[in-house]
Write an enzyme that holds these catalytic residues in place. Structure first.
Site, PDB file in Angstrom:
ATOM      1  N   ASP A 141       0.835  -1.210   0.000  1.00 19.37           N
ATOM      2  CA  ASP A 141       0.000   0.000   0.000  1.00 19.37           C
ATOM      3  C   ASP A 141       0.862   1.249   0.000  1.00 19.37           C
ATOM      4  O   ASP A 141       0.436   2.321   0.415  1.00 19.37           O
ATOM      5  CB  ASP A 141      -0.928  -0.013   1.218  1.00 19.37           C
ATOM      6  CG  ASP A 141      -2.054   0.997   1.089  1.00 19.37           C
ATOM      7  OD1 ASP A 141      -2.614   1.391   2.139  1.00 19.37           O
ATOM      8  OD2 ASP A 141      -2.364   1.410  -0.050  1.00 19.37           O
ATOM      9  N   LYS A 144       2.758   3.360  -5.661  1.00 18.47           N
ATOM     10  CA  LYS A 144       2.248   2.344  -6.584  1.00 18.47           C
ATOM     11  C   LYS A 144       3.304   1.884  -7.584  1.00 18.47           C
ATOM     12  O   LYS A 144       3.271   0.751  -8.028  1.00 18.47           O
ATOM     13  CB  LYS A 144       1.001   2.881  -7.304  1.00 18.47           C
ATOM     14  CG  LYS A 144      -0.068   3.426  -6.345  1.00 18.47           C
ATOM     15  CD  LYS A 144      -0.316   2.523  -5.125  1.00 18.47           C
ATOM     16  CE  LYS A 144      -0.954   3.280  -3.980  1.00 18.47           C
ATOM     17  NZ  LYS A 144      -0.938   2.518  -2.697  1.00 18.47           N
ATOM     18  N   ASP A 169      -3.181  -3.032  -2.556  1.00 12.60           N
ATOM     19  CA  ASP A 169      -4.256  -2.038  -2.580  1.00 12.60           C
ATOM     20  C   ASP A 169      -4.125  -1.195  -3.845  1.00 12.60           C
ATOM     21  O   ASP A 169      -3.049  -1.090  -4.444  1.00 12.60           O
ATOM     22  CB  ASP A 169      -4.168  -1.131  -1.345  1.00 12.60           C
ATOM     23  CG  ASP A 169      -5.393  -0.234  -1.201  1.00 12.60           C
ATOM     24  OD1 ASP A 169      -5.271   0.843  -0.597  1.00 12.60           O
ATOM     25  OD2 ASP A 169      -6.477  -0.606  -1.709  1.00 12.60           O
ATOM     26  N   ASN A 170      -5.220  -0.571  -4.265  1.00  8.24           N
ATOM     27  CA  ASN A 170      -5.218   0.464  -5.304  1.00  8.24           C
ATOM     28  C   ASN A 170      -4.788   0.010  -6.694  1.00  8.24           C
ATOM     29  O   ASN A 170      -4.206   0.801  -7.445  1.00  8.24           O
ATOM     30  CB  ASN A 170      -4.318   1.634  -4.902  1.00  8.24           C
ATOM     31  CG  ASN A 170      -4.588   2.133  -3.524  1.00  8.24           C
ATOM     32  OD1 ASN A 170      -3.746   2.026  -2.635  1.00  8.24           O
ATOM     33  ND2 ASN A 170      -5.788   2.669  -3.319  1.00  8.24           N
ATOM     34  N   GLU A 199     -11.491   4.000  -1.202  1.00  9.28           N
ATOM     35  CA  GLU A 199     -11.954   4.275   0.159  1.00  9.28           C
ATOM     36  C   GLU A 199     -12.855   5.514   0.244  1.00  9.28           C
ATOM     37  O   GLU A 199     -12.561   6.551  -0.314  1.00  9.28           O
ATOM     38  CB  GLU A 199     -10.756   4.429   1.126  1.00  9.28           C
ATOM     39  CG  GLU A 199      -9.662   5.350   0.665  1.00  9.28           C
ATOM     40  CD  GLU A 199      -8.552   4.628  -0.071  1.00  9.28           C
ATOM     41  OE1 GLU A 199      -8.820   3.599  -0.696  1.00  9.28           O
ATOM     42  OE2 GLU A 199      -7.410   5.104  -0.056  1.00  9.28           O
TER      43      GLU A 199
HETATM   44  C1  LIG Z   1       9.313   3.259  -0.532  1.00  9.31           C
HETATM   45  N1  LIG Z   1       8.470   3.259   0.654  1.00  9.31           N
HETATM   46  N2  LIG Z   1       8.685   2.468   1.703  1.00  9.31           N
HETATM   47  C2  LIG Z   1       7.734   2.745   2.611  1.00  9.31           C
HETATM   48  C3  LIG Z   1       6.885   3.763   2.133  1.00  9.31           C
HETATM   49  C4  LIG Z   1       5.772   4.438   2.651  1.00  9.31           C
HETATM   50  C5  LIG Z   1       5.188   5.439   1.898  1.00  9.31           C
HETATM   51  C6  LIG Z   1       4.039   6.225   2.463  1.00  9.31           C
HETATM   52  O1  LIG Z   1       3.213   5.437   3.317  1.00  9.31           O
HETATM   53  C7  LIG Z   1       3.181   6.807   1.381  1.00  9.31           C
HETATM   54  C8  LIG Z   1       3.203   8.181   1.157  1.00  9.31           C
HETATM   55  C9  LIG Z   1       2.418   8.700   0.125  1.00  9.31           C
HETATM   56  C10 LIG Z   1       1.662   7.857  -0.701  1.00  9.31           C
HETATM   57  C11 LIG Z   1       1.673   6.473  -0.466  1.00  9.31           C
HETATM   58  C12 LIG Z   1       0.968   5.533  -1.381  1.00  9.31           C
HETATM   59  N3  LIG Z   1      -0.477   5.525  -1.317  1.00  9.31           N
HETATM   60  C13 LIG Z   1      -1.138   6.228  -2.253  1.00  9.31           C
HETATM   61  O2  LIG Z   1      -0.558   6.958  -3.054  1.00  9.31           O
HETATM   62  C14 LIG Z   1      -2.618   6.125  -2.261  1.00  9.31           C
HETATM   63  C15 LIG Z   1      -3.341   7.110  -2.974  1.00  9.31           C
HETATM   64  C16 LIG Z   1      -4.723   7.058  -3.022  1.00  9.31           C
HETATM   65  C17 LIG Z   1      -5.464   8.103  -3.783  1.00  9.31           C
HETATM   66  C18 LIG Z   1      -6.520   7.736  -4.613  1.00  9.31           C
HETATM   67  C19 LIG Z   1      -7.234   8.709  -5.303  1.00  9.31           C
HETATM   68  C20 LIG Z   1      -6.862  10.042  -5.193  1.00  9.31           C
HETATM   69  F1  LIG Z   1      -7.549  10.995  -5.847  1.00  9.31           F
HETATM   70  C21 LIG Z   1      -5.800  10.414  -4.375  1.00  9.31           C
HETATM   71  C22 LIG Z   1      -5.103   9.450  -3.664  1.00  9.31           C
HETATM   72  C23 LIG Z   1      -5.427   6.042  -2.367  1.00  9.31           C
HETATM   73  C24 LIG Z   1      -4.711   5.060  -1.665  1.00  9.31           C
HETATM   74  O3  LIG Z   1      -5.351   4.036  -1.028  1.00  9.31           O
HETATM   75  C25 LIG Z   1      -3.319   5.089  -1.619  1.00  9.31           C
HETATM   76  O4  LIG Z   1      -2.665   4.084  -0.950  1.00  9.31           O
HETATM   77  C26 LIG Z   1       2.419   5.954   0.596  1.00  9.31           C
HETATM   78  C27 LIG Z   1       5.672   5.739   0.626  1.00  9.31           C
HETATM   79  C28 LIG Z   1       6.777   5.056   0.100  1.00  9.31           C
HETATM   80  C29 LIG Z   1       7.378   4.074   0.874  1.00  9.31           C
HETATM   81 MG   LIG Z   2      -4.000   2.492  -0.502  1.00 12.06          MG
END
Ligand SMILES: Cn1ncc2cc([C@H](O)c3cccc(CNC(=O)c4cc(-c5ccc(F)cc5)cc(O)c4O)c3)ccc21
Ligand SMILES: [Mg+2]
Length: 214
Positions: A141, A144, A169-170, A199
């Site tokens: 999650d 992506k 997810d997603n 969600e």
């Molecule tokens: C390398 N590494 N290692 C650990 C680690 C941890 C992170 C952060 O937890 C992190 C920060 C920002 C974004 C995310 C990804 N999640 C998303 O981008 C997402 C978007 C949407 C959505 C959907 C529709 C929209 F209009 C806007 C956002 C719905 C969803 O459920 C999502 O999960 C995860 C990042 C890289 C990492």
């Molecule tokens: Mg997600």
């Protein structure tokens, strides 16, 4: 001082959920995100699918990539058997700080190891740092476009065994097209799509469950 969205989520948990009651923490976050402010938690609809996969796998070892505020961490950890362990990777320190407090409010600290850092850096260190042999379940999650490289990295690091389950997810929104193509076409995975919604919205999204065949 201006609060952040994760801080407002934590406030909603501390105001509306009962300490030590994971389900009330999940409910409080869903209520806040549905009625006050959208946030990128897996949410209640996809969360039920997540719950059913966790219950089916009954994992001893779980890896979560992308903790955010700890919503899915709490959902998963609340379903784990007694000595099972969940390692969750979060590279954003602000998200990690909030997630630790959400996980603590749910009373699940003993089942969860939150590691601050990037998946690409930590996946190769899982065995030596945490004594993990393989993961029974991985919940993807995070970014992506990291799903595919990290899956290949987990294979290379022998962190997957015959029967390990990847749940992503997603896969529709925002989407992970290269990952989907890979797990659906590779002879080493048996993949299944669980159609749902983004969600707290009516937009289509879903979870992809992929069993590693070894
Ligand atoms: C390398 N590494 N290692 C650990 C680690 C941890 C992170 C952060 O937890 C992190 C920060 C920002 C974004 C995310 C990804 N999640 C998303 O981008 C997402 C978007 C949407 C959505 C959907 C529709 C929209 F209009 C806007 C956002 C719905 C969803 O459920 C999502 O999960 C995860 C990042 C890289 C990492
Ligand atoms: Mg997600």
């Amino acid at each position: 001082t201006q609060s952040t969205r994760p801080q407002r989520i934590l406030d909603a948990v501390q105001k509306n959920a009962t300490r030590g009651d994971p389900r009330s923490v999940v409910k409080a976050i869903d209520h806040f995100c549905r009625n006050k402010e959208w946030a990128m938690n897996v949410g209640d609809e996809k969360g039920c699918i997540l719950d059913s996969v966790v219950s089916e796998v009954n994992p001893a070892t779980v890896l979560e990539l992308g903790t955010y505020c700890g919503y899915s961490t709490v959902r998963i950890a609340s379903l784990l058997p007694p000595h099972a362990k969940l390692i969750t990777l979060e590279f954003n320190p602000d998200f990690a700080a909030i997630a630790r407090q959400v996980i603590a409010w749910a009373g699940l600290e003993d089942k969860v190891q939150l590691v601050e850092g990037a998946s690409g850096d930590w996946i190769p260190k899982m065995k030596e740092q945490f004594g993990v042999k393989t993961f029974d379940l991985v919940f993807l999650d995070h970014w992506k476009n990291s799903y595919l490289p990290d899956t290949k990295l987990m294979e290379e690091c022998s962190l997957l065994r015959k029967g390990s389950v990847l749940l992503a997810d997603n896969v529709i929104c925002p989407g992970a097209p290269d990952y989907l193509e890979f797990v659906r076409s590779s002879p080493r995975y048996k993949s299944q799509y669980f159609k749902s919604h983004l969600e707290y919205t009516k937009v289509e999204d879903g979870l992809e469950k992929s069993v590693f065949l070894g």
